[in-house]
Design a protein around this motif. Structure first.
Motif, PDB file in Angstrom:
ATOM      1  N   PRO A 250      38.708  46.520  28.703  1.00 58.41           N
ATOM      2  CA  PRO A 250      40.081  46.089  28.303  1.00 58.41           C
ATOM      3  C   PRO A 250      40.366  44.557  28.607  1.00 58.41           C
ATOM      4  CG  PRO A 250      40.340  47.919  29.291  1.00 58.41           C
ATOM      5  CD  PRO A 250      38.941  47.547  29.605  1.00 58.41           C
ATOM      6  N   ALA A 251      40.878  43.634  27.937  1.00 58.36           N
ATOM      7  CA  ALA A 251      41.215  42.268  28.174  1.00 58.36           C
ATOM      8  C   ALA A 251      41.866  41.927  29.395  1.00 58.36           C
ATOM      9  CB  ALA A 251      41.957  41.631  26.907  1.00 58.36           C
ATOM     10  N   GLY A 252      42.854  42.806  29.620  1.00 57.68           N
ATOM     11  CA  GLY A 252      43.553  42.605  31.010  1.00 57.68           C
ATOM     12  C   GLY A 252      42.501  42.904  32.143  1.00 57.68           C
ATOM     13  N   LYS A 253      41.922  43.930  32.055  1.00 56.44           N
ATOM     14  CA  LYS A 253      41.045  44.384  33.349  1.00 56.44           C
ATOM     15  C   LYS A 253      39.981  43.197  33.483  1.00 56.44           C
ATOM     16  CE  LYS A 253      40.389  48.599  34.268  1.00 56.44           C
ATOM     17  NZ  LYS A 253      39.771  49.867  34.242  1.00 56.44           N
ATOM     18  N   ALA A 254      39.308  42.662  32.421  1.00 53.68           N
ATOM     19  CA  ALA A 254      38.095  41.848  32.402  1.00 53.68           C
ATOM     20  C   ALA A 254      38.597  40.559  33.069  1.00 53.68           C
ATOM     21  CB  ALA A 254      37.594  41.671  31.405  1.00 53.68           C
ATOM     22  N   SER A 255      39.787  40.073  32.628  1.00 55.35           N
ATOM     23  CA  SER A 255      40.438  38.792  33.147  1.00 55.35           C
ATOM     24  C   SER A 255      40.927  38.858  34.602  1.00 55.35           C
ATOM     25  CB  SER A 255      41.602  38.388  32.317  1.00 55.35           C
ATOM     26  OG  SER A 255      42.725  39.382  32.507  1.00 55.35           O
ATOM     27  N   VAL A 256      41.098  40.098  35.341  1.00 53.93           N
ATOM     28  CA  VAL A 256      41.616  40.154  36.500  1.00 53.93           C
ATOM     29  C   VAL A 256      40.256  39.571  37.339  1.00 53.93           C
ATOM     30  CG1 VAL A 256      41.840  41.808  38.379  1.00 53.93           C
ATOM     31  CG2 VAL A 256      43.023  42.169  36.271  1.00 53.93           C
ATOM     32  N   PHE A 257      39.061  39.819  37.097  1.00 53.72           N
ATOM     33  CA  PHE A 257      38.004  39.194  37.795  1.00 53.72           C
ATOM     34  C   PHE A 257      37.843  37.733  37.864  1.00 53.72           C
ATOM     35  CE2 PHE A 257      36.540  43.518  36.753  1.00 53.72           C
ATOM     36  CZ  PHE A 257      36.033  43.966  37.993  1.00 53.72           C
ATOM     37  N   ILE A 258      38.548  36.986  37.226  1.00 53.68           N
ATOM     38  CA  ILE A 258      38.826  35.597  37.223  1.00 53.68           C
ATOM     39  C   ILE A 258      39.595  35.176  38.475  1.00 53.68           C
ATOM     40  CG2 ILE A 258      39.570  33.401  36.138  1.00 53.68           C
ATOM     41  CD1 ILE A 258      37.461  34.718  34.441  1.00 53.68           C
ATOM     42  N   ASN A 259      40.305  36.258  39.149  1.00 51.54           N
ATOM     43  CA  ASN A 259      40.945  35.953  40.392  1.00 51.54           C
ATOM     44  C   ASN A 259      39.964  35.401  41.448  1.00 51.54           C
ATOM     45  OD1 ASN A 259      43.078  36.667  39.052  1.00 51.54           O
ATOM     46  ND2 ASN A 259      43.103  38.672  40.063  1.00 51.54           N
ATOM     47  N   LEU A 260      38.582  35.825  41.254  1.00 53.67           N
ATOM     48  CA  LEU A 260      37.559  35.607  42.195  1.00 53.67           C
ATOM     49  C   LEU A 260      37.085  34.128  42.242  1.00 53.67           C
ATOM     50  CD1 LEU A 260      35.456  38.926  42.085  1.00 53.67           C
ATOM     51  CD2 LEU A 260      37.304  37.931  43.979  1.00 53.67           C
ATOM     52  N   VAL A 261      37.353  33.475  41.137  1.00 53.52           N
ATOM     53  CA  VAL A 261      36.628  32.010  40.730  1.00 53.52           C
ATOM     54  C   VAL A 261      37.236  31.273  41.786  1.00 53.52           C
ATOM     55  CG1 VAL A 261      36.837  30.182  39.210  1.00 53.52           C
ATOM     56  CG2 VAL A 261      36.336  32.545  38.243  1.00 53.52           C
ATOM     57  N   PRO A 262      38.452  31.044  42.133  1.00 54.51           N
ATOM     58  CA  PRO A 262      39.009  29.975  42.836  1.00 54.51           C
ATOM     59  C   PRO A 262      38.521  30.048  44.547  1.00 54.51           C
ATOM     60  CG  PRO A 262      40.664  30.959  41.831  1.00 54.51           C
ATOM     61  CD  PRO A 262      39.689  31.842  41.480  1.00 54.51           C
ATOM     62  N   VAL A 263      38.151  31.516  44.897  1.00 52.77           N
ATOM     63  CA  VAL A 263      37.416  31.987  46.260  1.00 52.77           C
ATOM     64  C   VAL A 263      36.093  31.169  46.075  1.00 52.77           C
ATOM     65  CG1 VAL A 263      36.678  33.417  47.729  1.00 52.77           C
ATOM     66  CG2 VAL A 263      38.825  33.684  46.485  1.00 52.77           C
ATOM     67  N   VAL A 264      35.331  31.282  44.944  1.00 52.89           N
ATOM     68  CA  VAL A 264      34.007  30.824  44.983  1.00 52.89           C
ATOM     69  C   VAL A 264      33.819  29.179  44.611  1.00 52.89           C
ATOM     70  CG1 VAL A 264      31.608  30.833  43.781  1.00 52.89           C
ATOM     71  CG2 VAL A 264      33.038  32.956  43.855  1.00 52.89           C
ATOM     72  N   ALA A 265      34.828  28.559  43.813  1.00 57.06           N
ATOM     73  CA  ALA A 265      34.995  27.323  43.757  1.00 57.06           C
ATOM     74  C   ALA A 265      35.343  26.561  45.251  1.00 57.06           C
ATOM     75  CB  ALA A 265      36.083  27.109  42.689  1.00 57.06           C
ATOM     76  N   ALA A 266      36.193  27.246  45.859  1.00 51.23           N
ATOM     77  CA  ALA A 266      36.698  26.755  47.057  1.00 51.23           C
ATOM     78  C   ALA A 266      35.428  26.470  48.307  1.00 51.23           C
ATOM     79  CB  ALA A 266      37.844  27.312  47.730  1.00 51.23           C
ATOM     80  N   PHE A 267      34.661  27.620  47.939  1.00 55.37           N
ATOM     81  CA  PHE A 267      33.604  27.681  49.267  1.00 55.37           C
ATOM     82  C   PHE A 267      32.660  26.803  48.787  1.00 55.37           C
ATOM     83  CE2 PHE A 267      29.366  29.264  49.834  1.00 55.37           C
ATOM     84  CZ  PHE A 267      29.298  29.433  51.023  1.00 55.37           C
TER      85      PHE A 267
END
Length: 302
Positions: A250-267
């Protein structure tokens, strides 16, 4: 039988989740890489090189992986999807990274899942609760605070302008994700990816002239290696993986994983570029994540 149906028959339930996680890691790593390139290259040149590499890698396999595009409304939807991503998204983001830090840009990407959830509720009937809407508002407030608290620095010469451009990129990404969810019912992930890359090469074509005019910097081998990574692994690999995930989740569930992008970007921003956040910006970042967390506990149907 379309390549979407074939993938649905052969993929295990874990496959789309791993595909989205792989895409998120690659996207998170791209902020520092892009920040490095746009520090001495024109953003248009960077994006033409990036999409050109992706198209060059995909072309030998396109006939086997990608299917034909049908007549009718699909062409309009595919064109709008390609305009959102990569054209407008990369236009806004590559220019944003000339003014703001990779870390701040990555943190702003945390707003995408909530925007997608709102859009999925509006267009696909995926339920968004009042708590989800409150989380969206809180997250956007955090983005605003992160932007207003940013002062010019070595890594962010104009954070107000840069963060606003990055937010515009996230709106473009939201449109892309919603359109992919619709189009994935008719087209396989690599057909969608091929359309994206071809549109990007055409849209950023002025960058070819800038690349010939200005060159690729003092260390061309390293520059081309970074551009190759962005093109082959991020532009092609990440979008291909995410399109696989979106076709099965589902679109909502797949987009939730984008929450991890800031962590990886900050690292990567910290380890590769030496970027840091002020105490006020750390608080604003916490507000963004609080909004995301509030939305995820809201019982949204996805």
């Amino acid at each position: 039988m379309s390549d979407t149906v074939k993938s649905a028959e052969t993929a295990t339930p874990l496959t789309p989740l791993l595909a989205v996680l792989g895409a998120v890691f690659l996207w998170g790593s791209s902020f520092a890489s892009m920040k490095y390139l746009v520090s001495f290259m024109d953003p248009w040149a960077v994006m033409w090189l990036r999409t050109g590499v992706a198209t060059l890698v995909l072309t030998p396999f396109a006939a086997r992986l990608a299917g034909p595009v049908r007549q009718g409304r699909d062409r309009g939807a595919l064109a709008l999807m390609a305009l959102c991503m990569p054209c407008l998204y990369f236009f806004f983001e590559s220019h944003a990274l000339t003014y703001t830090s990779a870390t701040q840009a990555g943190l702003i990407s945390a707003s995408v899942p909530l925007m997608v959830a709102a859009g999925a509720g509006l267009f696909f009937g995926e339920r968004t609760t009042p708590r989800g809407w409150l989380g969206l508002a809180l997250s956007i407030a955090g983005v605003g605070a992160l932007t207003m608290l940013g002062n010019p620095s070595e890594h962010a010469s104009n954070p107000l302008l840069g963060n606003m451009l990055e937010l515009a990129a996230m709106v473009s990404a939201t449109g892309y994700m919603l359109l992919v969810k619709r189009l994935s019912a008719s087209y396989g992930p690599w057909t969608i990816t091929a359309v994206q890359n071809a549109a990007g090469v055409i849209f950023f074509l002025p960058g070819a002239y800038m690349l010939l005019r200005d060159g690729v910097g003092a260390d061309p081998v390293f520059t081309l290696a970074i551009a190759g990574y962005l093109g082959a692994f991020v532009t092609l690999g990440a979008f291909g993986l995410y399109n696989v995930g979106m076709s099965r989740l589902p679109a909502g569930k797949a987009s939730v994983f984008i929450n991890l992008v800031p962590v990886v970007a900050a690292f990567f921003g910290w380890t590769l570029l030496g970027e840091t956040l002020t105490p006020g910006q750390l608080l604003a970042s916490a507000i963004i994540f609080a909004g995301v967390g509030l939305a995820q506990t809201g019982g949204r149907g996805c």
